[in-house]
Motif scaffolding. Structure first.
Motif, mmCIF file in Angstrom:
data_model
loop_
_atom_site.group_PDB
_atom_site.id
_atom_site.type_symbol
_atom_site.label_atom_id
_atom_site.label_comp_id
_atom_site.label_asym_id
_atom_site.label_seq_id
_atom_site.Cartn_x
_atom_site.Cartn_y
_atom_site.Cartn_z
ATOM 1 N N LEU A 118 29.927 47.655 34.504
ATOM 2 C CA LEU A 118 29.394 46.646 33.227
ATOM 3 C C LEU A 118 30.809 45.701 33.054
ATOM 4 C CD1 LEU A 118 27.814 44.872 31.463
ATOM 5 C CD2 LEU A 118 28.561 46.526 29.389
ATOM 6 N N HIS A 119 30.503 44.540 33.911
ATOM 7 C CA HIS A 119 31.424 43.474 34.687
ATOM 8 C C HIS A 119 31.408 42.174 33.511
ATOM 9 C CE1 HIS A 119 34.239 41.163 36.637
ATOM 10 N NE2 HIS A 119 35.234 42.164 36.853
ATOM 11 N N PRO A 120 32.954 41.682 33.538
ATOM 12 C CA PRO A 120 32.034 40.524 32.490
ATOM 13 C C PRO A 120 32.257 39.455 33.430
ATOM 14 C CG PRO A 120 35.192 41.176 32.113
ATOM 15 C CD PRO A 120 33.874 41.776 32.995
ATOM 16 N N ALA A 130 31.633 40.732 44.451
ATOM 17 C CA ALA A 130 31.820 40.481 42.835
ATOM 18 C C ALA A 130 30.946 38.957 42.311
ATOM 19 C CB ALA A 130 33.042 39.294 43.385
ATOM 20 N N ASN A 131 31.630 39.194 41.145
ATOM 21 C CA ASN A 131 30.979 38.004 40.009
ATOM 22 C C ASN A 131 30.634 36.507 40.335
ATOM 23 O OD1 ASN A 131 33.864 38.186 39.343
ATOM 24 N ND2 ASN A 131 33.109 36.524 38.145
ATOM 25 N N PRO A 132 29.256 35.664 40.352
ATOM 26 C CA PRO A 132 28.378 36.379 38.957
ATOM 27 C C PRO A 132 26.804 37.152 39.586
ATOM 28 C CG PRO A 132 28.057 33.786 40.215
ATOM 29 C CD PRO A 132 29.455 34.560 41.027
ATOM 30 N N THR A 172 41.962 48.136 40.410
ATOM 31 C CA THR A 172 42.449 47.561 40.720
ATOM 32 C C THR A 172 42.764 45.666 40.721
ATOM 33 O OG1 THR A 172 42.015 47.149 43.471
ATOM 34 C CG2 THR A 172 44.133 48.434 42.515
ATOM 35 N N ASP A 173 41.534 45.034 40.545
ATOM 36 C CA ASP A 173 41.072 44.402 40.687
ATOM 37 C C ASP A 173 40.750 43.071 41.402
ATOM 38 O OD1 ASP A 173 38.473 42.570 39.289
ATOM 39 O OD2 ASP A 173 39.715 42.323 37.083
ATOM 40 N N HIS A 174 41.037 43.576 43.198
ATOM 41 C CA HIS A 174 41.216 43.052 44.014
ATOM 42 C C HIS A 174 40.560 41.950 44.384
ATOM 43 C CE1 HIS A 174 41.671 42.905 48.346
ATOM 44 N NE2 HIS A 174 43.168 42.371 47.958
ATOM 45 N N PRO A 175 40.654 41.110 44.880
ATOM 46 C CA PRO A 175 41.350 41.253 45.479
ATOM 47 C C PRO A 175 41.473 39.644 44.290
ATOM 48 C CG PRO A 175 39.587 39.301 46.142
ATOM 49 C CD PRO A 175 39.084 41.143 45.509
ATOM 50 N N PHE A 176 41.772 39.424 42.931
ATOM 51 C CA PHE A 176 42.057 38.811 42.197
ATOM 52 C C PHE A 176 42.398 38.871 41.627
ATOM 53 C CE2 PHE A 176 37.367 39.032 42.061
ATOM 54 C CZ PHE A 176 36.802 36.885 42.026
ATOM 55 N N PHE A 177 44.011 38.192 41.052
ATOM 56 C CA PHE A 177 45.050 38.495 40.519
ATOM 57 C C PHE A 177 46.401 38.862 41.236
ATOM 58 C CE2 PHE A 177 42.124 39.806 37.227
ATOM 59 C CZ PHE A 177 42.680 38.025 36.341
ATOM 60 N N THR A 229 37.204 46.869 42.361
ATOM 61 C CA THR A 229 38.058 46.624 43.380
ATOM 62 C C THR A 229 36.554 45.631 44.200
ATOM 63 O OG1 THR A 229 38.881 47.047 45.294
ATOM 64 C CG2 THR A 229 37.758 48.321 45.060
ATOM 65 N N HIS A 230 36.663 44.242 44.688
ATOM 66 C CA HIS A 230 35.432 43.404 45.004
ATOM 67 C C HIS A 230 35.679 42.902 45.976
ATOM 68 C CE1 HIS A 230 34.465 43.302 40.579
ATOM 69 N NE2 HIS A 230 35.548 42.985 40.545
ATOM 70 N N VAL A 231 34.338 42.603 46.329
ATOM 71 C CA VAL A 231 34.125 41.413 47.992
ATOM 72 C C VAL A 231 33.277 41.053 47.698
ATOM 73 C CG1 VAL A 231 32.901 43.892 49.000
ATOM 74 C CG2 VAL A 231 33.721 42.559 50.544
HETATM 75 N N1 URA Z 1 38.249 36.472 38.407
HETATM 76 C C1 URA Z 1 37.364 37.208 38.454
HETATM 77 O O1 URA Z 1 36.381 35.914 37.871
HETATM 78 N N2 URA Z 1 36.615 38.219 38.672
HETATM 79 C C2 URA Z 1 37.386 38.653 38.045
HETATM 80 O O2 URA Z 1 36.400 40.333 38.940
HETATM 81 C C3 URA Z 1 38.722 39.317 37.860
HETATM 82 C C4 URA Z 1 39.300 37.703 37.272
#
Ligand code: URA
Ligand code: ZN
Length: 362
Positions: free
Chosen positions: A183-185, A86-88, A310-315, A8-10
């Motif tokens: 590890l996250h893409p 969150a990325n990047p 969950t990958d919140h707040p994405f999707f 879950t990202h911020v």
């Molecule tokens: N899109 C992104 O850029 N990052 C995520 O973590 C999920 C969807």
């Protein structure tokens, strides 16, 4: 039993300011006549040929206001979240700025956790464009922060991928301080593989396939370069149930065992098998949206090594009226369907594993 969301990202407020101050990817801006702020994180997302409403993604308080994270958690029965930038991440920063900005962002994230004791923990971010010394110093600092339980990292490492021997001091420090790598893409696959019609399909090809295949390739390169032969207790949590790794592990292992070049190169010491690493060094999240993928993850690593996310707040829901997010419901449903008749395994994946593995005390 607590429910724990480990994916879950911020973007904390100072990172939002940084994105708003920039004009090259990654950045945030409006594209008139549309008035909403858009987050542009991938190269080419801001191409003038894209309609203004499909450039990047709309970005609202869910991305930066921590009270929205708590609201989301309450709505979805989540007791604890392990938040991550969150990325990047900090990958794009000039070398001399990366260290101080990492310090500021990590302090800020730790402080966000402190506002909700027992409900929030965090993965820190590394200043990977800085010198090895600065990166290792930040790892040591993170290991002393109250709410930090690991580090989130992309697949580029120091710029040459995760099989780069230059990363050894970083892996060594992370292993020594018992910080799990999440590890996250981010970078996906070269655009060409998706063909000239890629933008006709929104973000589907890069997100559904580019992301997980990027993770699969990155972790396979780590394995081939012997990272886990040198760092036998280094732990890595793979996003999106490891991409295609659980499904392809047998093929990867077979290709290794049938490659004469590798056989000669490895004469001095055996490489640990992929199955050994999957069961002793790799954790997988359960962000896969179907019991079929989830069962593959559990078969590969064990129900004691897979963790809800969950990958919140994405999707977010496309229909803003919905109360509960369909993307979250799908991941709950996948756990229910995968462990029909095995409530203990379901509870492990929903929260008990995260509490044990990441040592969350609340
Ligand atoms: N899109 C992104 O850029 N990052 C995520 O973590 C999920 C969807
Ligand atoms: Zn994510």
């Amino acid at each position: 039993m607590p429910i724990v969301d480990i994916h879950t990202h911020v973007y904390p407020p100072s990172f939002m300011d940084l994105l708003r101050s920039r004009t090259a990817v990654p950045y945030i801006r409006t594209f008139p006549p549309d008035t909403s702020s858009r987050l542009i994180i991938l190269p080419g997302e801001d191409a003038p040929s894209n309609p203004s409403t499909s450039r990047g993604r709309p970005i609202g308080p869910d991305y930066y206001d921590i009270s929205k994270k708590i609201e989301f958690m309450d709505k979805h029965h989540i007791d604890i979240s392990v938040i991550s930038l969150a990325n990047p991440w900090l990958d794009f920063l000039p070398s001399n700025e990366a260290g101080p900005i990492a310090e500021r962002v990590n302090n800020e994230v730790n402080e966000l956790c402190n506002q909700y004791p027992g409900r929030l923990f965090a993965f820190g971010a590394l200043p990977l464009s800085a010198s090895r010394e600065v990166i290792v110093e930040e790892i040591v600092r993170l290991s002393e922060m109250k709410y930090v339980k690991g580090v989130i990292m992309g697949t580029s490492g120091l710029g040459h991928g995760l099989d780069d021997l230059g990363l050894d001091p970083i892996y060594e420090a992370l292993q020594e301080h018992r910080l799990t790598i999440f590890l996250h893409p981010h970078y996906g696959l070269p655009k060409d593989v998706f063909g000239p019609r890629v933008s006709d399909y929104g973000h589907v090809l890069p997100l559904a396939l580019g992301f997980p295949l990027e993770t699969t390739i990155a972790v396979t390169r780590m394995l081939l370069s012997g990272v886990w032969d040198r760092f036998k207790t280094l732990n890595v949590l793979l996003a999106h149930s490891g991409g295609a790794l659980p499904f392809l592990a047998g093929r990867i292992e077979s290709c290794i065992n049938h490659d004469s070049h590798l056989l000669n190169a490895r004469k001095s010491g055996g490489q640990r098998s992929i199955w050994d690493i999957l069961k002793n060094n790799i954790y997988l999240d359960a962000v896969i949206y179907s019991h079929i993928g989830l069962k593959s993850a559990v078969d590969a690593s064990g129900s004691d090594r897979v963790m809800f996310g969950t990958d919140h707040p994405f999707f977010p829901p496309l229909d803003t009226h919905g109360d509960s997010w369909p993307s979250v419901q799908m991941n709950y449903r996948a756990i229910q369907d995968a462990f029909d008749g095995n409530p203990k395994a379901a509870e492990d994946v929903l929260g008990d594993n995260a509490v044990r593995i990441l040592k969350l005390s609340f």
